[in-house]
Design an enzyme around this catalytic site. Structure first.
Site, PDB file in Angstrom:
ATOM      1  N   LYS A  53       6.769  -3.402  14.254  1.00 48.53           N
ATOM      2  CA  LYS A  53       5.978  -4.649  13.754  1.00 48.53           C
ATOM      3  C   LYS A  53       6.771  -5.272  12.428  1.00 48.53           C
ATOM      4  O   LYS A  53       7.119  -4.248  11.670  1.00 48.53           O
ATOM      5  CB  LYS A  53       4.543  -4.261  13.433  1.00 48.53           C
ATOM      6  CG  LYS A  53       4.340  -3.284  12.272  1.00 48.53           C
ATOM      7  CD  LYS A  53       2.728  -3.125  12.118  1.00 48.53           C
ATOM      8  CE  LYS A  53       2.513  -2.499  10.628  1.00 48.53           C
ATOM      9  NZ  LYS A  53       1.259  -2.521  10.571  1.00 48.53           N
ATOM     10  N   LYS A  84       7.629   4.184   8.293  1.00 48.11           N
ATOM     11  CA  LYS A  84       8.265   3.478   7.282  1.00 48.11           C
ATOM     12  C   LYS A  84       9.409   4.089   6.471  1.00 48.11           C
ATOM     13  O   LYS A  84       8.859   4.938   5.874  1.00 48.11           O
ATOM     14  CB  LYS A  84       7.147   3.105   6.326  1.00 48.11           C
ATOM     15  CG  LYS A  84       5.947   2.382   7.055  1.00 48.11           C
ATOM     16  CD  LYS A  84       4.781   2.167   5.845  1.00 48.11           C
ATOM     17  CE  LYS A  84       3.804   1.383   6.479  1.00 48.11           C
ATOM     18  NZ  LYS A  84       2.517   1.338   5.612  1.00 48.11           N
ATOM     19  N   GLU A 103      -4.676  -6.618   9.431  1.00 50.91           N
ATOM     20  CA  GLU A 103      -3.832  -7.234  10.277  1.00 50.91           C
ATOM     21  C   GLU A 103      -4.317  -7.445  11.501  1.00 50.91           C
ATOM     22  O   GLU A 103      -4.698  -6.460  12.057  1.00 50.91           O
ATOM     23  CB  GLU A 103      -2.318  -6.536  10.500  1.00 50.91           C
ATOM     24  CG  GLU A 103      -1.813  -6.390   8.742  1.00 50.91           C
ATOM     25  CD  GLU A 103      -0.335  -5.388   9.133  1.00 50.91           C
ATOM     26  OE1 GLU A 103      -0.027  -5.038  10.230  1.00 50.91           O
ATOM     27  OE2 GLU A 103       0.320  -5.153   8.172  1.00 50.91           O
ATOM     28  N   HIS A 160      -3.819  -8.416   1.989  1.00 53.95           N
ATOM     29  CA  HIS A 160      -2.484  -9.167   2.377  1.00 53.95           C
ATOM     30  C   HIS A 160      -2.993 -10.371   2.386  1.00 53.95           C
ATOM     31  O   HIS A 160      -2.242 -11.319   2.612  1.00 53.95           O
ATOM     32  CB  HIS A 160      -2.124  -8.678   3.810  1.00 53.95           C
ATOM     33  CG  HIS A 160      -1.196  -7.558   3.505  1.00 53.95           C
ATOM     34  ND1 HIS A 160      -0.901  -7.067   4.603  1.00 53.95           N
ATOM     35  CD2 HIS A 160      -0.911  -6.625   2.630  1.00 53.95           C
ATOM     36  CE1 HIS A 160      -0.054  -6.003   4.498  1.00 53.95           C
ATOM     37  NE2 HIS A 160      -0.182  -5.704   3.315  1.00 53.95           N
ATOM     38  N   GLU A 198      -4.350   0.502  14.253  1.00 51.23           N
ATOM     39  CA  GLU A 198      -3.896   1.196  13.176  1.00 51.23           C
ATOM     40  C   GLU A 198      -4.707   1.888  12.033  1.00 51.23           C
ATOM     41  O   GLU A 198      -5.737   0.823  11.624  1.00 51.23           O
ATOM     42  CB  GLU A 198      -2.659   0.659  12.491  1.00 51.23           C
ATOM     43  CG  GLU A 198      -1.872   1.370  11.428  1.00 51.23           C
ATOM     44  CD  GLU A 198      -1.060   0.440  10.862  1.00 51.23           C
ATOM     45  OE1 GLU A 198      -0.595   0.464   9.669  1.00 51.23           O
ATOM     46  OE2 GLU A 198      -0.192  -0.237  11.600  1.00 51.23           O
ATOM     47  N   GLU A 207       2.582 -11.715   4.931  1.00 52.36           N
ATOM     48  CA  GLU A 207       3.210 -11.244   6.087  1.00 52.36           C
ATOM     49  C   GLU A 207       3.534 -12.431   7.129  1.00 52.36           C
ATOM     50  O   GLU A 207       3.892 -12.184   8.165  1.00 52.36           O
ATOM     51  CB  GLU A 207       2.796  -9.932   6.641  1.00 52.36           C
ATOM     52  CG  GLU A 207       2.922  -8.779   5.866  1.00 52.36           C
ATOM     53  CD  GLU A 207       2.611  -7.396   6.410  1.00 52.36           C
ATOM     54  OE1 GLU A 207       2.323  -7.464   7.618  1.00 52.36           O
ATOM     55  OE2 GLU A 207       2.723  -6.207   5.788  1.00 52.36           O
ATOM     56  N   HIS A 250       7.985  -2.870   9.026  1.00 54.53           N
ATOM     57  CA  HIS A 250       8.389  -3.450   7.899  1.00 54.53           C
ATOM     58  C   HIS A 250       7.576  -3.283   7.002  1.00 54.53           C
ATOM     59  O   HIS A 250       6.489  -2.240   6.975  1.00 54.53           O
ATOM     60  CB  HIS A 250       8.309  -5.010   8.287  1.00 54.53           C
ATOM     61  CG  HIS A 250       6.819  -5.792   8.555  1.00 54.53           C
ATOM     62  ND1 HIS A 250       6.473  -6.810   8.093  1.00 54.53           N
ATOM     63  CD2 HIS A 250       5.869  -4.899   8.954  1.00 54.53           C
ATOM     64  CE1 HIS A 250       5.420  -7.133   8.597  1.00 54.53           C
ATOM     65  NE2 HIS A 250       5.020  -5.844   8.762  1.00 54.53           N
ATOM     66  N   SER A 279       0.958  -1.082   0.074  1.00 54.39           N
ATOM     67  CA  SER A 279      -0.080   0.006   0.003  1.00 54.39           C
ATOM     68  C   SER A 279       0.893   1.146   0.157  1.00 54.39           C
ATOM     69  O   SER A 279       1.229   1.729   1.225  1.00 54.39           O
ATOM     70  CB  SER A 279      -1.071   0.116   1.244  1.00 54.39           C
ATOM     71  OG  SER A 279      -0.105  -0.235   2.228  1.00 54.39           O
ATOM     72  N   ASP A 314      -4.330  -3.951  12.584  1.00 57.63           N
ATOM     73  CA  ASP A 314      -4.263  -2.579  11.545  1.00 57.63           C
ATOM     74  C   ASP A 314      -5.383  -2.753  10.662  1.00 57.63           C
ATOM     75  O   ASP A 314      -5.709  -3.997  10.237  1.00 57.63           O
ATOM     76  CB  ASP A 314      -3.143  -2.900  10.612  1.00 57.63           C
ATOM     77  CG  ASP A 314      -2.887  -1.895   9.417  1.00 57.63           C
ATOM     78  OD1 ASP A 314      -3.952  -1.345   9.313  1.00 57.63           O
ATOM     79  OD2 ASP A 314      -2.022  -1.983   8.788  1.00 57.63           O
ATOM     80  N   ASP A 342      -1.336   6.098   9.990  1.00 56.62           N
ATOM     81  CA  ASP A 342      -0.245   5.789   8.622  1.00 56.62           C
ATOM     82  C   ASP A 342      -0.737   6.193   7.347  1.00 56.62           C
ATOM     83  O   ASP A 342       0.085   7.006   6.916  1.00 56.62           O
ATOM     84  CB  ASP A 342      -0.336   4.109   8.479  1.00 56.62           C
ATOM     85  CG  ASP A 342       0.516   3.602   7.410  1.00 56.62           C
ATOM     86  OD1 ASP A 342       1.301   4.410   7.061  1.00 56.62           O
ATOM     87  OD2 ASP A 342       0.290   2.458   6.909  1.00 56.62           O
TER      88      ASP A 342
END
Length: 420
Positions: A388, A337, A166, A157, A285, A207, A365, A42, A244, A312
């Protein structure tokens, strides 16, 4: 002071089988540094731009040979043989050479690769660990970070029907990094057993989290809580849960689609409050969409003193965006990030902006990872106390956790977790 004698770059693969960039820097005197740049699923609207070749005959247009050529020609010509006083001066030179706000001309994957490789070489040149060098650059005290392990995947994901992105566990009660990693690895193994028994497969997301065919977020949280208890750990005191939500991708019909009937913003906040009470969720998040300023205000007023609200999508690891978001009450924590910032210096500036705003921060990450461990050292160096890095499985994820174990063993009694 240092002088770069050589600079090279080459195309490699990240964890999703897509190309990314590796960079090597050699200093006069022989010190070298190599790094591998991750790639996100993303990219966001506010961070640095990854350059891609766009040649459909190679990797569906995602190749980075052009980025490698840029590093070995234009960037090399600008930095090789030049004396730099430190990493900040090198990073300023890269930003000036690019000349855009989002690194779109050279590519953030080019500038970050050169910046990180230079930091690694500079640490070797000075004979100090990378985290010690970065701590000096940032002017921060070192802390070992609380690790967040992504154990259930959904959204973009994974290929299941789970809408949120997540679902993570964090060893909030662990006395050390080593013990916290052990706890979470044991819970992950128990979750694997339970998912296989209950769903007949162990599909994985990008992930490393499991991706059973479930729909509602509470189903994921329930699975994780059961695995935590089955593995012998106590939710809340030993293990906390985090999400997330990537809520920008949940927006539908004037509300949010979590997999069932569309809920209003107020209804979504109600769900989060119930998740806190029932499933020990302490961090979310992108809990509402970035443009939903009323939603952020409602979150802050109702849950902001009890729940970490990580922003984010609206930030892109840009210091100016963090200051703006803090001024308008959008969250109380920043996700960091480095590949969105584009250089190490700009990453450190984003972390500093979060601190100045009274926010917490979390190093992250990306979904397309490599075996590079730079972010582990970064998390320790900046003292943010949170990282994370995916599931406790897969070499590209485990490498970060193993590096944290190494730092803990070699650095003595560093504090663990976010500063109070």
């Amino acid at each position: 002071m240092f002088v770069i004698d050589d600079l090279s770059a080459w195309e490699i693969l990240e964890s999703r089988g897509r190309p990314t960039v590796a960079v090597s820097v050699t200093f006069r005197g022989g010190a070298t540094g190599t790094t591998q740049v991750p790639s996100g699923g993303s990219p966001g609207k506010h961070g640095g731009v990854e350059r891609r070749d766009g040649d459909p005959r190679r990797f569906g247009g995602l190749g980075v040979l052009g980025v490698c050529r840029t590093i070995e020609t234009e960037i090399r010509d600008a930095v090789v043989g030049r004396r730099f006083t430190g990493l900040t001066e090198l990073d300023r030179a890269l930003a000036s050479l690019d000349g855009t706000a989002d690194k779109s001309r050279l590519g953030a994957n080019a500038t970050l690769g050169v910046s990180q490789a230079t930091a690694v070489a500079l640490a070797a040149h000075r004979g100090v660990p990378l985290h010690r060098l970065l701590s000096g650059c940032a002017g921060t005290s070192e802390r070992l970070p609380l690790p967040f392990f992504n154990v259930v995947n959904g959204g973009a994901h994974a290929t299941n029907r789970l809408r949120m992105l997540e679902f993570m566990i964090a060893p909030v009660g662990a006395p050390s990094i080593r013990e916290g990693i052990r706890w979470c690895a044991e819970i992950y193994a128990m979750l694997r057993h339970n998912v296989l028994r209950g769903h007949g497969n162990i599909n994985l997301g990008y992930e490393g989290g499991f991706a059973p065919d479930i729909v509602e977020p509470e189903e994921a949280l329930r699975l994780i809580l059961e695995a935590t208890v089955d593995a012998g750990y106590t939710p809340g005191t030993q293990i906390g849960l985090a999400i997330d939500a990537e809520a920008d991708n949940l927006v539908a019909d004037g509300g949010y689609d979590l997999g069932g009937p569309v809920v209003s913003t107020a209804g979504l906040v109600d769900r989060y409050e119930q998740m806190m009470r029932t499933y020990f969720v302490f961090s979310v998040e992108d809990a509402v969409a970035a443009p939903d300023r009323d939603g952020w205000a409602l979150l802050r007023s109702r849950l902001g003193d009890r729940l970490q609200l990580v922003a984010d999508a609206a930030l892109g690891t840009q210091a100016a965006n963090i200051r703006d978001a803090a001024g308008t009450g959008l969250g109380n924590a920043a996700l960091i990030k480095p590949n969105q910032a584009g250089t190490v210096t700009e990453t450190l500036e984003a972390i500093a902006a979060a601190r100045e705003a009274g926010w917490t921060a979390m190093i992250s990450h990306r979904s397309g990872e490599t075996g590079d461990t730079f972010i582990a050292d970064l998390a320790v160096a900046t003292g943010v106390g949170q990282i994370k890095a995916g599931a406790p499985a897969g070499g590209e994820r485990v490498a970060k956790y193993n590096r944290l174990i190494e730092i803990e063993l070699r650095s003595g009694d560093l504090p663990v977790g976010p500063p109070l």
